[in-house]
Design a protein around this motif. Structure first.
Motif, PDB file in Angstrom:
ATOM      1  N   ILE A 180      99.239  42.548   2.955  1.00 50.05           N
ATOM      2  CA  ILE A 180      98.053  43.090   3.625  1.00 50.05           C
ATOM      3  C   ILE A 180      96.928  42.070   3.510  1.00 50.05           C
ATOM      4  O   ILE A 180      96.629  41.583   2.417  1.00 50.05           O
ATOM      5  CB  ILE A 180      97.609  44.414   2.975  1.00 50.05           C
ATOM      6  N   ILE A 181      96.303  41.746   4.632  1.00 52.97           N
ATOM      7  CA  ILE A 181      95.189  40.801   4.622  1.00 52.97           C
ATOM      8  C   ILE A 181      93.891  41.549   4.908  1.00 52.97           C
ATOM      9  O   ILE A 181      93.856  42.460   5.743  1.00 52.97           O
ATOM     10  CB  ILE A 181      95.413  39.669   5.652  1.00 52.97           C
ATOM     11  N   ILE A 182      92.831  41.170   4.192  1.00 53.19           N
ATOM     12  CA  ILE A 182      91.525  41.807   4.367  1.00 53.19           C
ATOM     13  C   ILE A 182      90.493  40.750   4.746  1.00 53.19           C
ATOM     14  O   ILE A 182      90.250  39.804   4.000  1.00 53.19           O
ATOM     15  CB  ILE A 182      91.069  42.527   3.084  1.00 53.19           C
ATOM     16  N   GLY A 183      89.889  40.915   5.920  1.00 50.93           N
ATOM     17  CA  GLY A 183      88.786  40.053   6.329  1.00 50.93           C
ATOM     18  C   GLY A 183      89.199  38.661   6.744  1.00 50.93           C
ATOM     19  O   GLY A 183      90.386  38.320   6.802  1.00 50.93           O
ATOM     20  N   ASN A 184      88.186  37.842   7.028  1.00 49.79           N
ATOM     21  CA  ASN A 184      88.443  36.487   7.510  1.00 49.79           C
ATOM     22  C   ASN A 184      87.674  35.409   6.761  1.00 49.79           C
ATOM     23  O   ASN A 184      87.926  34.222   6.964  1.00 49.79           O
ATOM     24  CB  ASN A 184      88.072  36.386   8.995  1.00 49.79           C
ATOM     25  N   SER A 185      86.724  35.813   5.903  1.00 49.08           N
ATOM     26  CA  SER A 185      85.881  34.806   5.260  1.00 49.08           C
ATOM     27  C   SER A 185      85.143  35.419   4.077  1.00 49.08           C
ATOM     28  O   SER A 185      85.161  36.636   3.872  1.00 49.08           O
ATOM     29  CB  SER A 185      84.856  34.257   6.265  1.00 49.08           C
ATOM     30  N   GLN A 191      82.673  43.393   4.354  1.00 46.25           N
ATOM     31  CA  GLN A 191      82.732  44.653   3.605  1.00 46.25           C
ATOM     32  C   GLN A 191      84.057  44.779   2.838  1.00 46.25           C
ATOM     33  O   GLN A 191      84.759  45.790   2.901  1.00 46.25           O
ATOM     34  CB  GLN A 191      82.553  45.842   4.560  1.00 46.25           C
ATOM     35  N   HIS A 192      84.384  43.716   2.104  1.00 43.92           N
ATOM     36  CA  HIS A 192      85.663  43.659   1.389  1.00 43.92           C
ATOM     37  C   HIS A 192      85.842  44.807   0.395  1.00 43.92           C
ATOM     38  O   HIS A 192      86.914  45.431   0.337  1.00 43.92           O
ATOM     39  CB  HIS A 192      85.771  42.337   0.613  1.00 43.92           C
ATOM     40  N   CYS A 193      84.821  45.049  -0.402  1.00 43.78           N
ATOM     41  CA  CYS A 193      84.968  46.037  -1.479  1.00 43.78           C
ATOM     42  C   CYS A 193      85.235  47.428  -0.921  1.00 43.78           C
ATOM     43  O   CYS A 193      86.040  48.192  -1.475  1.00 43.78           O
ATOM     44  CB  CYS A 193      83.729  46.030  -2.372  1.00 43.78           C
ATOM     45  N   GLN A 194      84.587  47.762   0.178  1.00 40.64           N
ATOM     46  CA  GLN A 194      84.839  49.054   0.815  1.00 40.64           C
ATOM     47  C   GLN A 194      86.282  49.134   1.310  1.00 40.64           C
ATOM     48  O   GLN A 194      86.950  50.167   1.158  1.00 40.64           O
ATOM     49  CB  GLN A 194      83.867  49.255   1.974  1.00 40.64           C
ATOM     50  N   TYR A 264      90.170  44.653   9.048  1.00 37.14           N
ATOM     51  CA  TYR A 264      88.937  43.942   9.375  1.00 37.14           C
ATOM     52  C   TYR A 264      87.808  44.968   9.386  1.00 37.14           C
ATOM     53  O   TYR A 264      87.529  45.602  10.399  1.00 37.14           O
ATOM     54  CB  TYR A 264      89.091  43.202  10.706  1.00 37.14           C
ATOM     55  N   ASN A 265      87.206  45.108   8.207  1.00 41.15           N
ATOM     56  CA  ASN A 265      86.158  46.106   8.009  1.00 41.15           C
ATOM     57  C   ASN A 265      84.782  45.533   8.337  1.00 41.15           C
ATOM     58  O   ASN A 265      83.759  46.059   7.897  1.00 41.15           O
ATOM     59  CB  ASN A 265      86.198  46.590   6.547  1.00 41.15           C
TER      60      ASN A 265
END
Length: 360
Positions: A180-185, A191-194, A264-265
């Motif tokens: 699972i990938i979260i975000g791009n940078s 909003q990674h932690c959320q 991608y939050n």
């Protein structure tokens, strides 16, 4: 002559150089920006290069017939246009997203506030505003008072060339865990932690959490460490894989192709290149419904998933399961948007429109 104001650190720069070199008259185009390896960029397409730190910058602002500002980030250029508003009549501002969403940044420095004020003064006088989505066009009108003509913008991506994309094995062969990938940078708007909190219910499942944190704004390393530490506190170090090294376009596409799910939050228009690549890789992609990107992808015929759905899932299978027909439709929709002929047409229209209006 078209003067392009575009930094070397943009993910679009090199491929945009190549496109102009191959499909347009490169003698008509000059680039202004910070290019640490000027020889490399000259080799890419032979277009003229002007370092933005050079005293030649004001000369080229006047010498050019048309100015295309690829993202309104360069403070020297903003100041020059503010002090010399007669130059604005030959400008086209290509809105990148971060250059308008800085308006919502908390605790802006005095310098940021001053340059935001300048942008609000010059934006209504710019005759062309190019955007990736209709939503951004509305925002630049509402936030900056833009009154110009809206043109479309689209850049080629190294990792989305047809040959490379078609060579992908999208079968997602049986693996021993779910990636699972979260975000791009390493930027707070991800909003990674959320997003990590949303996945907390699956912490005992056989998963790996991938965090691309290899670039960002300002002291992004501190933010990257904060996100990594928080992820480890939930999932343990053996399940958290931060990406801190820069990868080539081909390497990054292969990296994305190994993922099963993308979260991608982002609370603004951001990571669209990554989202496009993830869809092309056949992953299940989640984004927020309350950003411009939701309607943008729907308009393109690409049906992504609302990230809020995750809180209602009762199994890891629900998180990763994707309808086969929907996946194929999404890949087809995104593949069509990566067609080089379409991108050439978009830029040809922009160049021709500016030339024709100037001739009237």
């Amino acid at each position: 002559m078209f003067l392009h104001i575009l930094g070397s650190n943009s993910m679009f720069t090199k491929e945009f150089f190549k496109m102009l070199s191959t499909h347009f008259d490169k003698t008509e185009h000059v680039f202004l920006g910070k290019y640490p390896d000027e020889a490399q960029y000259r080799k890419l397409n032979g277009c003229g290069i002007v370092q933005s730190v050079s005293l030649k910058m004001p000369v080229y602002l006047y010498r050019s017939d048309y100015i295309i500002i690829h993202g309104m980030f360069n403070k020297a250029v903003i100041l020059a246009l503010f002090l010399q508003p007669w130059l604005l009549k030959k400008c086209n501002w290509v809105v990148f997203g971060a250059d308008i969403y800085i308006r919502n940044k908390k605790n802006k420095s005095l310098t940021d506030k001053v340059f935001e004020w300048m942008k609000r003064r010059i934006a209504p006088k710019i005759p062309y505003i190019s955007t990736f989505s209709d939503g951004d066009w509305k925002l630049v009108q509402d936030w900056y008072g833009a009154k110009g003509r809206n043109l479309k913008a689209s850049y080629p991506l190294a990792a989305c060339n047809a040959e490379l994309v078609n060579s992908l094995d999208r079968s997602k062969k049986q693996k021993d865990c779910i990636d699972i990938i979260i975000g791009n940078s390493a930027t707070a708007t991800n909003q990674h932690c959320q997003a990590l909190d949303m996945l907390k219910q699956f912490k005992d499942e056989n998963i790996r959490i991938h965090l691309p944190l290899n670039y960002g704004l300002g002291d992004y390393q501190a933010y990257a460490k904060k996100v990594t530490d928080y992820a480890v506190s939930i999932f343990g170090s053996e399940k958290v894989v931060p990406l801190t090294e820069k990868l080539s376009g081909e390497e990054y596409l292969k990296y994305l192709n190994s993922m099963d799910v993308g979260l991608y939050n982002n609370d603004r228009q951001q990571a669209m290149g990554n989202i496009t690549q993830m869809v092309l890789c056949g992953a299940k992609v989640y984004i927020r419904r309350d950003t411009n990107m939701w309607e943008h992808y729907r308009h393109l015929g690409c049906q992504l998933h609302d990230i809020e759905e995750i809180s209602g899932y009762d199994s890891i299978d629900a998180l990763i399961r994707e309808d086969a027909e929907l996946k194929l439709n999404n890949i087809a929709a995104m593949s069509a948007r990566q067609d080089m002929g379409l991108k050439i047409q978009i830029w040809q229209t922009a160049f021709d429109t500016m030339k024709q209006d100037a001739a009237k």
